[in-house]
Design an enzyme around this catalytic site. Structure first.
Site, PDB file in Angstrom:
ATOM      1  N   SER A   1      82.830 -29.538  32.283  1.00  0.00           N
ATOM      2  CA  SER A   1      83.680 -29.027  31.190  1.00  0.00           C
ATOM      3  C   SER A   1      84.289 -27.684  31.531  1.00  0.00           C
ATOM      4  CB  SER A   1      82.854 -28.870  29.922  1.00  0.00           C
ATOM      5  OG  SER A   1      82.419 -30.114  29.472  1.00  0.00           O
TER       6      SER A   1
ATOM      7  N   GLU B   1      74.854 -40.150  31.571  1.00  0.00           N
ATOM      8  CA  GLU B   1      74.590 -39.080  30.622  1.00  0.00           C
ATOM      9  C   GLU B   1      74.374 -39.661  29.228  1.00  0.00           C
ATOM     10  OE1 GLU B   1      77.743 -36.184  30.182  1.00  0.00           O
ATOM     11  OE2 GLU B   1      76.366 -34.748  29.269  1.00  0.00           O
TER      12      GLU B   1
ATOM     13  N   GLU C   1      84.067 -37.990  17.574  1.00  0.00           N
ATOM     14  CA  GLU C   1      85.412 -38.552  17.417  1.00  0.00           C
ATOM     15  C   GLU C   1      85.811 -39.365  18.655  1.00  0.00           C
ATOM     16  OE1 GLU C   1      84.437 -35.492  16.595  1.00  0.00           O
ATOM     17  OE2 GLU C   1      84.641 -35.756  14.426  1.00  0.00           O
TER      18      GLU C   1
END
Lengths: 393, 368
Positions: free
Chosen positions: A115, A230, A363
């Site tokens: 990230s 993950e 989401e």
């Protein structure tokens, strides 16, 4: 050489040659790895025996009964759950031999440099650059949400190697040495007061081409292996009834009648029902896996747990009333693992807010369910055939 | 831990029931029937109950049944829910049958009744309001020897019943709806919210009855508990239809130059609904399995399943209606059948709130 009896025999041989009570912990773990009993589904010579994954339970049960040390899988979770399967699938023989043994025994801790501040849910938009220089790559950029970066020896890293290609195609996957002088790790203090994660700044970090995983430009495909593992790791817990966050709430309800109100009672029962049903869903998923018919239900488990953790811990703070006004400790700690049960209600409430963000936001996961499970059409995309360098950011 | 999967036999049973329903119980026919004088589909009931032997699933072979378990009956109910089929399966083959199984089947009057219900040739109904929860109080009929007097309203499928199981002064009685004495048994259809599971008021005026059991309570509780537990499977099947049809519709329906199912606002609602059906399946299977093995945890599993599945099915039907847009509000589109059934089911055999209260006792999370 893959049946339960044979594995059981090998396990007893290991225990006879290295009695746990008189063997150093790390020596025992190394011997276990070398005997192929670390992860039995891995190939021979790499800690396994090429046996069915399900037989690991045979080995684990026998070792546990003998009081053998384990490799503290929660502490080395990222290496074990994400780096190892990726290295196994895409690494060269040299990489596998060098990296897997110290990873499994826990001598070398791993972290995940994926990230970025500008690329979270849209991970493929990442901007950390890797530029070829002879037999190495020079990496510059910034990563974020990196747990264990301050303890890690190695990182799995994805970086952009061709900004002229559309975003998914110009990415390459590397193993980054965290001891390189160009790697700077800064703690990132969070809402809970803890610094569980870090920011990682990469300045002219030189990664040898020999530490690339997979082909140049294939990094997105390689990363899918990591990400799939993950989510399995996040959603796969098995709990007894009242085993999770509902436990302290139910306990407080039973032991402290003075806290009870009718409104709280209704909400508690509702959440008790949802928690127990979610637990049964997890159990059903596990039964499907054992029967050899994995269903798509796993995609939803993480979503369900995130929501329940948040609702239950929110109720708990309220139930505690006056105590809910207090917090156990705002000290900036640096925990190695997320400890939901070792802390108090306020911590659980704040930390669980991250459950619907980390490892894929709720989401994004809902989109995945809608498109891959239900077969609904995707939204029109504006980034598909555009070079990464031309995308809005 | 209970077995939460479907066995191969159960999968085969499902396909057989589903293909029969596809041939004989399409939505247009169900809608047409709701407006006719015969709300029950007796031909379909004969095919399912008698020809396929489903009426006797829960009855031991020695008593003329199939000797199957609640797990198989649950699969049948999933399919009947998926088709909102107007047949008295839940009322006769589950609830009435389980009440009788809770009596002494060595008594010839009990054994004989069980075998006629198992054959599907007669329909039985427990003469209590459909809303009665397993732990609810009831006692409205009084007995004068073997003559019964009283009035019970909201009895599901009473109009189709040949025999009513009546609780009077604590005992259990069988009352034939066809009696020679004029007006001793009057079954008046009521206008039901759910058109596919008709309700009626039953008035007994000196009705002739056969005593089945002196203490009705345990047998009635068994019937209502099984009914509530297996109703969860009907709710699951119903919700699954709502989800599947709505996904199909939103993939095909174009607005703003794209399928409406590609809008994230809708996709997320459908994905949420899918998660709820996945959970409902685990809860419903858990209840069916607990009843099948007669587990001590059956009351907990049933209460849990109703507390979750009842509101879930209503939510599924409400979402299906909304996401179908205007067409969902028409009489012609079957979604209203599902909404009416789901809402009725959420009151049948105890509301979710009542089942949560039962849970509070069972798991020691007591009210203030």
């Amino acid at each position: 050489m893959t049946d339960a009896a044979e594995l059981s025999l090998r396990t007893r041989e290991l225990l006879a040659a290295h009695p746990p009570e008189s063997t150093d912990r790390l020596d025992f773990l190394k011997a276990r790895f070398d005997a192929g009993l670390a992860w039995v589904h891995f190939p021979e010579g790499l800690g396994g025996l090429g046996a069915p994954r399900s037989l690991q339970a045979v080995v684990d049960a026998e070792l546990e009964a003998a009081g053998a040390p384990d490799n503290d899988p929660r502490r080395i979770g990222i290496g074990l759950g994400m780096a190892a399967p990726t290295i196994l699938a895409y690494g060269t023989d040299e990489q596998k031999r060098r990296l897997l043994r110290p990873l499994w025994v826990g001598e070398e801790v791993w972290c995940q440099l994926f990230s970025e501040p500008g690329a979270g849910s849209d991970l493929a938009a990442l901007g950390t650059r890797a530029v070829r220089d002879g037999d190495a790559w020079v990496v510059n950029g910034q990563k974020v949400w990196t747990s264990n970066a301050h303890n890690a020896r190695w990182a799995i890293l994805i970086a952009r190697t061709d900004p002229d290609l559309p975003k998914h195609r110009g990415i390459t996957y590397f193993v980054c040495d965290m001891t390189d002088p160009g790697v700077e790790v800064r703690p990132l203090r969070q809402i809970t007061g803890e610094a569980e994660f870090n920011e990682v700044f990469l300045s002219d970090v030189r990664i040898p081409d020999a530490m690339r995983l997979g082909e140049i430009g294939d990094g997105w495909k390689v990363a899918q292996t990591t990400l799939m593992n993950e989510r399995v790791a996040i959603g796969g817990m098995r709990l007894p009834r009242e085993g999770g966050m509902i436990a302290p709430v139910a306990k407080a309800w039973r032991e402290r009648p003075e806290l009870r109100t009718h409104d709280l009672h209704q909400r508690l029962l509702q959440l008790w029902v949802e928690t127990e049903v979610a637990r049964l869903t997890g159990e059903r998923l596990r039964q499907q896996l054992v029967a050899g018919h994995p269903g798509p239900e796993g995609s939803g488990m993480k979503l369900g747990f995130a929501r329940l953790n948040q609702k239950v811990s929110g109720l708990e703070v309220e139930l505690l009333g006056e105590e809910g006004l207090l917090y156990d400790d705002w000290t900036m700690r640096r925990p190695e693992i997320v400890d939901f049960v070792g802390r108090e209600a306020g911590y659980r409430y704040l930390r669980s807010k991250g459950n619907s963000i980390e490892g894929g936001t709720s989401e994004v996961l809902l989109n995945i369910v809608a498109e891959r499970v239900l077969g609904l059409p995707s939204e029109p995309r504006t980034d598909k055939d555009v070079a990464w360098k031309d995308l809005a950011r | 831990m209970s077995d939460l999967l479907y066995s191969e036999t159960e999968d085969e049973l499902r396909s057989a029931v589903r293909s029969l329903l596809a041939d004989r119980c399409d939505a247009a026919a169900v809608i047409a029937r709701t407006e006719s004088g015969e709300p029950h589909d007796s031909e379909l009931w004969k095919a399912l109950g008698t020809d396929m032997g489903l009426a006797g699933l829960l009855v031991p072979e020695a008593l003329g049944g199939q000797g199957a378990t609640h797990r198989e009956a649950a699969v049948v109910l999933e399919e009947l829910g998926r088709a909102v089929a107007p047949v008295p399966y839940l009322t006769s083959a589950v609830i009435a049958t389980e009440v009788l199984l809770g009596c002494d089947s060595a008594r010839p009057e009990v054994a004989e009744l069980l075998s006629v219900l198992a054959s599907g040739r007669s329909v039985g109904a427990l003469a209590l309001p459909l809303s009665t929860a397993p732990d609810a109080a009831y006692d409205v009929v009084r007995s004068e020897g073997e003559r019964l007097h009283g009035r019970i309203t909201g009895v599901a499928d009473a109009a189709a019943a040949d025999v009513l199981l009546v609780v009077a002064d604590g005992g259990l009685y069988a009352v034939d709806t066809a009696q020679s004495t004029e007006n001793a048994v009057v079954v008046e259809p009521q206008t039901a919210f759910d058109l596919t599971r008709p309700l009626a008021a039953v008035t007994l005026t000196g009705a002739r009855a056969r005593a089945l059991h002196t203490d009705a309570a345990p047998a009635v509780r068994r019937g209502l508990l099984s009914g509530a537990g297996l109703l969860a499977s009907e709710q699951l099947g119903l919700a699954d239809w709502c989800l599947t049809e709505t996904v199909r519709y939103t993939r095909e329906r174009n607005q703003f130059n794209r399928p409406v199912g590609s809008f994230q606002a809708l996709k997320h609602r459908l994905a949420e609904l899918w998660l709820e059906t996945v959970n409902a399946r685990a809860a419903a299977r858990n209840a069916a399995d607990a009843l099948a093995v007669d587990s001590a945890e059956a009351p907990l599993a049933v209460a849990l399943a109703q507390a979750y599945c009842a509101p879930m099915a209503v939510h599924a039907a409400e979402e299906a209606l909304q996401l179908h847009g205007g067409i969902g509000m028409t009489w012609e589109h079957p979604v209203h059948l599902y909404l009416k059934r789901a809402k009725s089911d959420s009151i049948a055999l105890g509301t979710a709130g009542r089942h949560r209260e039962a849970l509070a006792e069972l798991v020691d999370l007591r009210a203030p």
